[in-house]
Design a protein around this motif. Structure first.
Motif, short mmCIF file in Angstrom:
data_model
loop_
_atom_site.label_atom_id
_atom_site.label_comp_id
_atom_site.label_asym_id
_atom_site.label_seq_id
_atom_site.Cartn_x
_atom_site.Cartn_y
_atom_site.Cartn_z
N ILE A 35 0.82 -1.21 0.00
CA ILE A 35 0.00 0.00 0.00
C ILE A 35 0.86 1.26 0.00
O ILE A 35 0.57 2.24 -0.68
CB ILE A 35 -0.92 0.00 1.24
CG1 ILE A 35 -1.74 -1.29 1.25
CG2 ILE A 35 -1.82 1.22 1.26
CD1 ILE A 35 -2.27 -1.65 2.59
N TYR A 36 1.93 1.23 0.76
CA TYR A 36 2.84 2.37 0.82
C TYR A 36 4.19 1.94 0.26
O TYR A 36 4.48 0.74 0.19
CB TYR A 36 3.00 2.86 2.27
CG TYR A 36 1.76 3.53 2.80
CD1 TYR A 36 1.61 4.92 2.72
CD2 TYR A 36 0.73 2.79 3.35
CE1 TYR A 36 0.46 5.54 3.18
CE2 TYR A 36 -0.44 3.40 3.81
CZ TYR A 36 -0.56 4.77 3.72
OH TYR A 36 -1.70 5.39 4.17
N ASP A 37 4.99 2.92 -0.14
CA ASP A 37 6.34 2.58 -0.59
C ASP A 37 7.15 2.17 0.62
O ASP A 37 6.97 2.72 1.71
CB ASP A 37 7.00 3.81 -1.22
CG ASP A 37 6.15 4.39 -2.35
OD1 ASP A 37 5.97 3.70 -3.36
OD2 ASP A 37 5.61 5.50 -2.16
N SER A 71 5.47 8.55 -1.38
CA SER A 71 5.88 9.15 -2.66
C SER A 71 4.99 8.72 -3.82
O SER A 71 4.55 9.54 -4.62
CB SER A 71 7.36 8.85 -2.95
OG SER A 71 7.74 7.64 -2.36
N THR A 72 4.67 7.45 -3.90
CA THR A 72 3.79 7.00 -4.98
C THR A 72 2.41 7.63 -4.85
O THR A 72 1.84 8.16 -5.82
CB THR A 72 3.65 5.46 -4.96
OG1 THR A 72 4.96 4.89 -5.03
CG2 THR A 72 2.79 4.99 -6.12
N ARG A 82 0.76 9.87 -7.65
CA ARG A 82 -0.52 9.48 -8.27
C ARG A 82 -1.67 10.43 -7.93
O ARG A 82 -2.41 10.86 -8.79
CB ARG A 82 -0.92 8.09 -7.79
CG ARG A 82 -0.18 6.99 -8.47
CD ARG A 82 -1.05 5.80 -8.81
NE ARG A 82 -0.17 4.65 -9.07
CZ ARG A 82 -0.04 3.63 -8.24
NH1 ARG A 82 -0.74 3.57 -7.13
NH2 ARG A 82 0.80 2.65 -8.53
N TYR A 83 -1.81 10.71 -6.65
CA TYR A 83 -3.01 11.44 -6.22
C TYR A 83 -2.73 12.79 -5.56
O TYR A 83 -3.66 13.52 -5.24
CB TYR A 83 -3.81 10.59 -5.24
CG TYR A 83 -3.99 9.15 -5.64
CD1 TYR A 83 -4.80 8.81 -6.74
CD2 TYR A 83 -3.37 8.12 -4.94
CE1 TYR A 83 -4.97 7.48 -7.11
CE2 TYR A 83 -3.54 6.79 -5.30
CZ TYR A 83 -4.35 6.48 -6.39
OH TYR A 83 -4.52 5.17 -6.75
N GLY A 84 -1.47 13.07 -5.31
CA GLY A 84 -1.16 14.31 -4.60
C GLY A 84 -1.35 14.19 -3.10
O GLY A 84 -1.46 15.17 -2.38
N VAL A 112 14.81 10.12 2.99
CA VAL A 112 13.67 9.49 2.33
C VAL A 112 12.61 10.53 2.01
O VAL A 112 12.23 11.33 2.87
CB VAL A 112 13.06 8.39 3.22
CG1 VAL A 112 11.77 7.85 2.60
CG2 VAL A 112 14.07 7.27 3.42
N ASP A 113 12.15 10.53 0.75
CA ASP A 113 11.16 11.48 0.30
C ASP A 113 9.77 11.06 0.80
O ASP A 113 9.42 9.88 0.74
CB ASP A 113 11.25 11.50 -1.23
CG ASP A 113 10.02 12.07 -1.90
OD1 ASP A 113 9.74 13.26 -1.67
OD2 ASP A 113 9.35 11.31 -2.61
#
Ligand SMILES: Cc1ncc(COP(=O)(O)O)c(C=O)c1O
Ligand SMILES: Cc1ncc(COP(=O)(O)O)c(C=O)c1O
Lengths: 502, 461, 502, 461
Positions: free
Chosen positions: A378-380, A396-397, A401-403, A429-430
Motif C-alpha cells: 500500500i505504501y512505498d 511518494s507514490t 498518483r493522487y497528490g 527518504v522522500d
C-alpha cells in the motif's frame, strides 16, 4: 468533551481571587520594606493569574482533554519509542524517600539513592557492554555533547587535535548540532542503496583528522548496519572513536551490545528504551556509558561503591559514596542528572530482567516487521528488507498518483484515534512516514492501525478522497494549524497578543 | 518474570508465519552471528512488579535525608507543593504525551506551555521565555552561547557569585564552544568587577557578562553596575536569577538584563535528589531568533479558532542541524507544565507572599544564629530573601553531620559546593567553615527555634 | 477525543494475555485439587477479560474522556450540591495510616482513627445542634432509615405503637421509600402557595398515631420553611419527632441549626455539604445526629473518649475506645461506616472552620439568588421569592409557547459545556429545572451559565430553535439515548447482548 | 483561615447590589431571627490547608495497626492493589462525577458499571448484577427483602455461619421490615439446618434461606442441601459468597442460588478501616424487577451508536417513592468502577491465581499452626481458601495484643465479632479462645513463618 476552546488562565483571572494557602508559621511578619533595600524592592507584584482552586482544576483538566497521549492510544511515532509507561514507576517516583531528598545531602544520609544509582549503572553497563556510566546528562542530546567532550578529552590526553566527526546523512538532527557544540566540524557520509553507511564513502573521508563517528544502530531507517564491525575497524584504524546514539537501542536489547560492535561511547535514552514517560516533551535522561579507556574522563562526581561492600547492610559505615574521575571533563548538570527518571528506569529494568528485556526487543521488532509486510503493498517501502524496531514507509507514490502527501496521511490518521507517525524524517527518504509501533501494542492495535492506513491510501484514489485528507483532521480539538502565521506574527506570550491584533 | 507485553504465544506464531519466519531469532538475521549474545546480558531474571516496587521502597527507606527538616538550599528548595498541583500536573495526558509535533492533538500541552512562557517572562521582566531547558546550569550555558553569538565575542566574564556548579558546567562546555570563561571574584559577598580587562586577568574585553541575583551566597548584586559594564564593552548581560526572590525583588529585566536564566524547581517540583528540574530561559525580542529550544506561539486553525503551535522552528536542531542555535530536543516540559500550575495556584499574591515569608524566616534565623557564639556572617553584605551564608567555628561539614542526628538538614557546607580550596567566591577557610542555610515559607518558627538550639550545640568545638 | 465509540473490555480481550503480576511468596504450590474438595471445585475458571496492562490503561482512560465531572465544569444539579471537591482530601484518603487500617484492629492500635471520628462527631454536633452522631450510615437514604428506626425504638421505649410518618409532597424520593422500610405508612402533606408546608393541612393529619415528620429545610424548592417553629411545636405536641433531611444543610451552615429549629434527628450528606466527591454515584456518608433523648438508641459500637482524656497524647493508656449505647437499635453497617469519606469531611471542616462554613452558606445562597434574579425574566420561577442555596425554575411557559420542555433545555445545555440542572423534580413543579450552582462557582461561571440558559430560551422562539433543542446534544460522546429500548430489550450484561440481537 | 471560595469583595458587593440587598445577612431574611445563631458554631476558626493536612497526617501516624503485617480478615482483606488500578480508578472524571442522570455525558461511568455488572454476574453464576450497594451487610439485607417479596413470606432462616455483623444488620432492619429472622446454629463449622420448622424454634416455614459460602469461619456449606431446603419450603435461596473464593469454588449460581450477595472490598479497595466498601448483588432474571438500586443496560443513541443508560428505573425510590423496592440512591459506584478495573487487571487467570494463592497460604499456615502446643482447629470441618478459625489456649484477644508487639495483626478475636457469650456459630468458650486468621496472596512464606514463631510465643499461658 475537549472540543470547546479553552480560555487562557489569564482570561479566567479576577483580581483578589486566590487558590494559595500556606501553612501557619508564627514567624514575625516584617514588612518587605524592613527586609529588602529600597533600590532592589519590586514596585509592582509580578502579575500572575488570580483564580480559585476550583477554576484552576477545571482549566488544567479541560486542557488535559485537549491532549493526546500514550494512555489514550497508539503513538507510532518513529524514533521516539512511545511505549507504555508502567504506572508502578509513577508510584516509585513519588516515594517520599526518593522525591524528598535534597541533592546536596551528605552521602551518609542518601545511601539509598547511591545504591540505586550504582545498581542502575551496573545494569546499563551490562546492557551496553560498557565499563562505566555517567547519569548527569538530562537527555539524549546532552548525552551526545557529553560524549563528544569525552572524545575531545581523550584525544587531548593523547596530544592530538582532531577536527572532524563523521555522521551519516540519515542521522538525527541532534547529532550534527551536538558535534558543532563539541567544537567539531561535521562530515556527512551518504547511505548506500541498502540504507546503510556507504563503506566506500566512509573510507574516503577517514583520516587522522577524524575524532570519531556517530552512529545509531539500527539506524534511523530502522535497519541494522550489517558492516558495523568493518566500520568500527576502519574508524579505530585511524585512531577515531565510535559513538553510539542509543535512541534505537530498544531493537537490540539482549540481542547484541554496542560494546561488542566496537563502540567506545554510548548514550541511552531512558525515556525511550526504558519506558520513562515523555511528559509532553521531557524530562528524559541520557546517561552516557563508556569503555574502560574513557572512564577516567567521565563527568564527576560519580556514585561509587566504597571499599569492601562486604560489610553488608548492617555495617554502620556507608557503603556508597561519590568520587570524581582523575581526568574528569567536569560537571554537565547542576546536580546528579534526572534522578527520579533514573529510579523509574531501574524499576522497569528489574521487572523485565534479563529475559524480559530480550522479549522487549523481540516483540518490538516483530511488531515493526508485521506492519512492514502488511503495508508494503500500500505504501512505498524505500528499503524493503527486514527492519528492526521501526519501519520507514513513504507516500511518494501516493503523492505522485493522487497528490496525497505524507503530511496528509499523518493528519488523516489523527482522525482515526491514532497519533501520526514521524513524517519527513529521516531526510534521506522522500515523503517519509516513520512508523515505530513499539512492543507494547497488541496485534489488534496493529491491525487497526494498518487498516486505517490502508483506508486512507485507498480513499486517496476515490473521488474527493485527497481533498478530505487535506482537510483533515476535523474531529480533533482544533483543525490544521496555521504554522506560517505563528512565525510571521509572533505571539510568544499572552501579553504579546495585544499588539498582535488578536 | 514480569513484563508489559501483550503478545500471546498464538499471536507470535501467527505473526511469524505471516512474515514467513520460523522463530523469533530470525528477526535478527541482519545482526552478524559473531556479535549476537550467546547467553543473556547477565542481569537477574525479571521479577513480578510488586517485588520490584518493594525493592525500590527499601532503597527509599535507606535515605535518612528525606526525614530531616530541610534548611538546605543552594538552588534546590523545600517549598510548599499542594496536592492540587501534584494532581493536575500528574494527569496522564500531560505525563505520557510526546513533544507536541502534531498541534491538532496537543493543544493541552501547547497551551499550558504558552501560559508558562507568559508567567516566566513576566517574572523575568522580559518579553520572551522558551518552553524550558534541562536545569539552571544548562540554561546558563545556553544563555552564554546566545550572549556570545549576539556580541560576536567569546570572552565571558562570570561573577563568582553564580552557583559553583553552574560555573563548573560553563567551564565544561566551554571546551567545546571555545569560549574563554573568566571568573570574577567576590569581595565581601558581591562581585568586584574590574574596571579594565587587564585587571580581569585577561586581555580581551567581555562579550558576555554574567551575574547572579541574588548570588548563591544570598547577596544582592548591583545589576546597574553590571549593565554599565556590559554597555561599556558592548557585551550581553546575562542574569542568573532566583525566580522566587523575583517575587519581591526588582526584575532582572528592569535592571536591563538581555538574558535571564534560572532554576525553576521551586515552582512545584520536589527536591528530587537534584532532578528532573527546570531550566528557565528568557531573552529580549531582538534575540528571539537565537533562542535555544522550543518556543510555543499562538496562532489560529483553519477555522480561525485560537490554537497554539511550536514556532520559529528554523532555529532547532531537527531543521538547522549543525547550524542550530542549540542541540536541545527533549527538554523538561512536564516541569514547565507543573510550574504553570503552581504559579497559577500561587497567583499574584501567593508568589509575593512566598518570597516575603522566605525573607522573614531568613531574617529571623539570621538574627538569632548570629547570637550564637562563634557563629558569624560569612559575607559583609547582608543576604536577604531565602539564602544566607554563616561562618561556624567548627567545620561546616561537622555541623551538618551533628545536626542530622537532631533531625535537621542544617544546610550545605560550602566545601561541598566549591571544594576544600575555595574559589573566587570564598577562600579555603571560608569554604571549610561556611554553611549555606536556606529558609523557605514552609519552615515554622518552632522548627527554626529548634534548629537554633541544635546549631548552638553543633558549633561547639 | 472522547467521541469515538469505545469497545467493552471483553471485546479487547485475547485468551492468554495478562496484566496481573503478583509478588513472589515462596509458599508451596499445591494444586487446586489438593486444596478444594471435588464437589466444591470450580470446573471452569471465571471468564473475565484478558488484556495487557497497556490496553487496560487505554480502555479506562478513554472511558474517562467520555465522562463529564465537576473537575471539567459547572454541575448545577439541584439537590446534589456538586461543589468543588478539594484535592487535599484525596491525599488524606490515600494516607497509608488511614487507608491501610483493618476495621477489626483493636482500639489500642487505631487511636488515630478513633480520635478522628470523635473530633468529627463533635464538629457535626456543633453544626447541627445535636448531642451525638452515628457514622455507620453509608449514605443519606441509609441515614433516613436509621433515623426512622431510632424513631421507632424511641416510641417503643415509651410503649407507643405509632404507624404514620408525615412527608411533604415536595420530599425527595428516598424519604417515602425509607418510611416504608421503617415499617411506617406515609402521610403526605401538600405545599402551600408559597412552596412551604401547608399548616392547615399539617394540623389536619397530626394525631398520636404520627411517629414523626420528615422535613428538609430549606426544602427541595430551595425555600426556607418559615413556620418551622410552629411545625415543630405542633408535631411535638402530639408526641411526634422531627426528622431533618440534611441534604440541603449547605444553605444554612453557621446560620441556623436543625437542633434550634426543633429537630430531633438529623442526617447529613457529607458528599454534599462537606464536599466529599460523588464518585459517579457514590460512595457518600450519611451520619445521623440526634438530640439527647435519642442518644441511648444509636447504633453501636460508637467511638468514644475514655475516662479523663486529660492524660494527654503522651499518656500510654488509650484515650479513645468503642462503646455500644444501652438501648442501641444495633448495627446498620458491616463495620464503622464509610470511614475514608469521614476523613475527607473532617479535613474540609478543619480548613473552613467556624468562619469558613458560614461563608460557604452565604456564597451558596448568594449564587443561587443571583441566578434566580438573572433568569426570572426568561424562565418561570414558580415561587418567586428569595431562595436559599438552590432555585427551582420551570420551562412551563416555554413549553406552552414553543413546545420546549425542561428535558430539551437540559440536553441543550450539555452542548454548552455545562451539566444539566435536575429536571422534573420536585414533582410538585411542572417542567421543573432545579438549579444549584453551589458556592464554589465563580461569578464568571454563573454569567456563562445564565447566558447559555438565556440563549437556549431565545432560540426556542426562533425558526428551527425547538427542533435544534430536541436534537440536542450533538457534541457529546453520544446523542440522546433510547431509554425505552433499554428497558424493553434488557441488556444488563455483555453476555446478554448475544440474545438481544446486538 | 482557608476555603475554596472564588468570590472577591467587589463581586460580592456587585451581586448584592444586583439583588437589591445591602449585606449578606439579608440573604437569610426568611430565617426567623429567633433561630439565627448569634455567635458562630463554636468550632475553631478555619486553618490553611497545609495545617489541616498536617493534622490528618498526625492522626494517621497514630494508627499503629497500619504498620502491622495483616493476618486479619473477617470480610476485609489485604489484597494486592497495583498502582495501575489506583491510577485508573482515581481518574478525576470517575471520582468527581454524579450519578449518571444525563447519559450523553456519562458514558464513561455507565460503561464501566456495565462491565462491572458483567464481571460480577459471571462470578456469581447469575445473569444480573446491580450497580452496587453500600457493603456486604446492606447487600444481604436487600437480598432478604427481595427474597421475602419473591416468596411472599416473612420468615427468614439465616445460617449462623453468615458474618456476625451482617446478621446483626439483618436484625436491625427487620425491626422496620417486620421480617422474622431465625438464626440457625452451626455444628462442627457448618449449618445444622433443621428438617422441620418446629425444630428451628419457629412455627412458620422459611420464605428466605440464607447461607454463607464459605461461611465466616472459612468452612464450605453444603449448598445443595440449602437448595433442597429452599425448594421444600418454596423459599428464596440467598447466598452470601466470598467473591475471591469464587475464583476456585463452584459458583453459588451453579449451586442454585436465587440471589447472591457479597463484599466487594477485595477487588481493589483498601482496608479503609471498614469503608467505603462495595456491596455485591446478583439475582435471577425472574427477579430483576425487584432488583434494589441502579441497573445499567445497553441501548443505542439517536444515531444508532452503542450507548449505556440506567434502566428499569421504575423500581427506584425517585419514581416509585414509598413503593420502591429499596430506598438506596447514592451507592458505591466508585468502588464498582475500581472493581471493574481490578478484575480487568486480574483477568481470568489472575483471579484464579489469587484464590489459589490464598488457599495455599491458608493451608501452609494451618498445617504449621496446628503443630503449635495448645493450638487446635476451632471447627470440625476443615476451612479452605483464605480464612480459618483456630482455638488458642490463652484468650484470642491476648494473642492479638501480644502479636502486635511482634509486628503482626494476628487475626480477629471471635469475641470481638460475636461478643463474649458467643452466638449460634460459636459458644462462649470458643468466642473467647477463637482466633479468625486470614491469609491472602500478599503474604510471603517468610512472613508466615515469622508469624508462626510469634504465635508460638503468644499462646503460652
Ligand atoms: C535517533 C535519535 N537521536 C538522538 C535523539 C535526541 O534525544 P533527546 O530528545 O533525548 O535529546 C533522538 C530523540 O528524538 C533520536 O530519535
Ligand atoms: C433532599 C434529599 N434527600 C435525601 C437524599 C438521599 O441521599 P443519598 O443519595 O445520599 O442516599 C438526597 C440525595 O439525592 C436528597 O437530595
Amino acid at each position: 468533551m475537549g472540543r470547546a476552546e479553552e480560555p487562557t488562565i489569564f482570561e479566567l483571572s479576577e483580581p483578589g481571587r486566590r487558590s494559595w494557602q500556606l501553612s501557619t508559621t508564627g514567624v514575625p511578619e516584617w514588612g518587605v520594606e524592613e527586609l529588602v533595600p529600597a533600590p532592589h524592592r519590586r514596585r509592582e507584584p509580578v502579575e500572575l493569574a488570580e483564580v480559585s482552586e476550583r477554576d484552576l482544576v477545571a482549566h488544567f483538566t479541560r486542557l488535559s482533554h485537549r491532549q493526546f497521549s500514550v494512555d489514550l492510544g497508539a503513538y507510532p511515532l518513529g524514533s521516539c519509542t512511545m511505549k507504555y509507561n508502567p504506572k508502578v514507576c509513577d508510584t516509585v517516583a513519588a516515594l517520599p524517600g526518593l522525591a524528598d531528598v535534597h541533592p546536596a545531602a551528605p552521602a551518609s544520609m542518601t545511601q539509598g539513592w547511591l545504591a540505586l544509582l550504582v545498581e542502575l549503572e551496573e545494569a546499563l553497563c551490562a546492557v551496553t557492554g560498557m565499563a562505566a556510566t555517567t547519569f548527569q546528562p538530562a537527555a539524549g542530546a546532552a548525552g551526545e555533547l557529553t560524549g563528544l567532550l569525552l572524545m575531545r578529552a581523550y584525544h587531548d590526553a593523547h596530544g592530538e587535535q582532531r577536527r572532524r566527526v563523521i555522521i551519516p546523512d540519515s542521522a538525527h538532527g541532534t547529532n550534527p548540532a551536538s558535534v558543532s557544540l563539541g567544537g567539531y566540524a561535521v562530515t556527512t557520509v551518504p547511505s548506500d542503496s541498502r540504507g546503510c553507511v556507504d563503506m566506500q564513502a566512509l573510507r574516503a573521508v577517514l583520516d587522522r583528522d577524524v575524532a570519531g563517528i556517530m552512529l545509531t544502530n539500527p539506524n534511523t531507517l530502522g535497519l541494522f548496519e550489517e558492516d558495523i564491525e568493518e566500520i568500527a575497524g576502519a574508524v579505530h584504524e585511524v585512531g577515531g572513536l565510535l559513538y553510539y546514539d542509543g535512541a534505537n537501542l530498544n531493537a537490540i536489547l539482549g540481542v547484541v551490545r554496542p560494546g561488542d560492535m566496537g563502540f567506545d561511547i554510548v548514550h541511552l535514552n531512558l525515556h525511550k528504551t526504558f519506558a520513562t514517560p515523555h511528559g509532553g516533551g521531557g524530562p528524559g535522561a541520557g546517561p552516557v556509558a563508556v569503555s574502560s579507556r574513557l572512564v577516567d574522563f567521565l563527568p564527576g562526581p560519580r556514585p561509587v561503591r566504597l571499599g569492601q561492600g562486604g560489610q553488608g547492610a548492617h555495617g554502620t559505615a556507608p557503603r556508597y559514596g561519590w568520587a570524581t574521575p582523575p581526568r574528569s571533563i567536569g560537571r554537565v548538570h547542576s546536580w546528579h542528572g534526572n534522578a527520579l527518571v533514573l529510579a523509574r528506569a531501574l524499576t522497569y529494568i528489574r521487572v523485565h530482567g534479563d529475559d524480559g528485556l530480550r522479549r522487549v526487543a523481540e516483540r518490538a521488532v516483530l511488531n515493526a516487521n508485521w506492519l512492514r509486510v502488511r503495508l508494503s503493498s500500500i505504501y512505498d517501502v524505500p528499503f524493503d528488507r527486514a527492519c528492526m524496531h521501526e519501519v520507514v514507509l513513504a507516500a511518494s507514490t501516493l503523492k505522485r498518483r493522487y497528490g496525497l502527501r505524507a503530511l496528509d496521511v499523518a493528519k488523516r490518521l489523527l482522525e482515526e484515534g491514532f497519533h501520526a507517525p514521524t513524517v519527513y524524517f529521516p531526510l534521506v527518504v522522500d515523503e517519509a512516514l516513520m512508523v515505530e509501533p513499539t512492543e507494547t501494542e497488541s496485534l489488534q492495535t496493529l491491525e487497526a492501525l494498518a487498516d486505517a492506513l490502508e483506508r486512507i491510501a485507498s480513499e486517496a484514489g476515490q473521488e474527493g478522497g485527497v481533498e478530505a485528507a487535506r482537510a483533515a483532521p476535523r474531529t480533533t480539538p482544533v483543525g490544521r494549524v496555521d504554522e506560517a502565521r505563528a512565525a510571521r506574527v509572533l505571539i510568544p506570550t499572552f501579553d504579546a497578543r495585544a499588539g498582535s491584533g488578536r | 518474570m514480569g513484563d508489559y507485553l501483550p503478545h500471546t504465544d498464538e499471536e507470535i506464531a501467527s505473526m511469524l508465519a505471516f512474515l514467513g519466519l520460523s522463530d523469533l531469532d530470525e528477526l535478527f538475521a541482519a545482526v552478524p552471528q559473531s556479535l549476537r549474545l550467546a547467553g543473556g546480558l547477565g542481569l537477574a531474571p525479571g521479577e513480578p512488579e510488586p517485588d520490584s516496587l518493594a525493592h525500590m521502597e527499601g532503597l527509599a527507606r535507606a535515605n535518612s535525608a528525606a526525614d530531616l527538616v530541610c534548611f538546605a538550599g543552594a538552588g534546590s528548595y523545600d517549598h510548599e507543593v499542594p496536592p492540587v498541583v501534584r494532581a493536575l500536573a500528574g494527569r496522564s495526558e500531560f505525563v505520557t504525551s510526546y513533544t507536541p509535533y502534531q498541534p491538532e492533538v496537543a493543544q493541552g500541552v501547547l497551551q499550558a506551555i504558552f501560559e508558562y512562557q507568559t508567567m516566566v517572562a513576566r517574572l523575568a521582566g522580559l518579553p520572551v521565555a522558551n518552553a524550558s531547558l534541562y536545569d539552571g546550569a544548562s540554561a546558563l550555558v545556553e544563555g552564554v552561547n546566545l550572549g556570545a553569538a549576539a556580541s560576536g565575542r567569546e570572552t565571558v566574564w562570570v561573577s563568582s557569585g553564580v552557583h559553583p556548579h553552574w560555573r563548573a558546567c560553563l567551564g565544561t562546555f566551554a571546551r567545546g564552544s571555545g569560549h574563554e570563561i573568566v571568573e570574577i571574584p567576590l569581595a565581601g559577598g558581591t562581585t568586584a568587577w574590574p574596571d579594565d580587562p587587564a585587571r580581569a586577568g585577561t586581555g580581551s574585553p567581555p562579550g558576555v557578562v554574567v551575574a547572579g541575583y541574588p548570588n548563591y551566597l544570598g547577596c544582592l548584586e548591583d545589576l546597574a553596575a553590571v549593565r554599565r559594564l556590559a554597555d561599556a564593552h558592548g557585551a550581553t548581560m546575562v542574569v542568573a536569577a532566583d525566580p522566587v526572590a523575583s517575587g519581591i525583588l526588582r526584575s532582572p529585566g528592569e535592571w536591563g538584563a538581555d538574558v535571564v536564566v534560572g532554576e525553576g524547581q521551586p515552582f512545584g517540583t520536589a527536591l528530587s535528589f537534584g532532578g528532573p528540574y527546570l531550566g528557565l530561559f528568557c531573552c529580549t525580542l531582538s534575540q528571539v531568533r537565537r533562542l535555544p529550544g522550543r518556543l510555543v506561539g499562538e496562532t489560529v486553525d483553519v477555522e480561525g479558532r485560537r490554537a497554539y503551535v511550536t514556532t520559529l522552528r528554523a532555529r532547532e536542531q531537527d531543521i538547522r542541524r549543525e547550524k542550530a542555535t542549540s542541540n536541545v530536543c527533549t527538554n523538561q516540559t512536564l516541569m514547565a507544565v507543573t510550574a504553570a500550575v503552581q504559579l497559577g495556584w500561587l497567583g499574584t499574591g501567593g508568589l509575593e507572599e512566598v518570597a516575603l515569608r522566605c525573607a522573614r524566616g531568613t531574617r529571623y534565623l539570621r538574627d538569632a544564629a548570629l547570637g550564637i557564639d562563634g557563629v558569624t556572617p560569612l559575607t559583609g553584605t547582608t543576604p536577604v530573601v531565602r539564602e544566607l551564608a554563616l561562618r561556624t567555628p567548627v567545620p561546616a561539614r561537622t555541623v551538618v553531620d551533628r545536626m542530622a542526628a537532631e533531625g535537621f538538614l542544617a544546610g550545605v557546607a560550602l566545601a561541598d559546593l566549591v571544594g576544600a580550596d575555595g574559589d573566587g567566591s570564598v577562600d579555603a577557610d571560608e569554604a571549610q567553615h561556611g554553611l549555606l542555610v536556606a529558609v523557605t515559607e514552609r519552615r515554622t518558627v518552632a522548627e527554626i527555634n529548634a534548629y537554633l538550639v541544635a546549631l548552638d550545640k553543633a558549633v561547639r568545638p
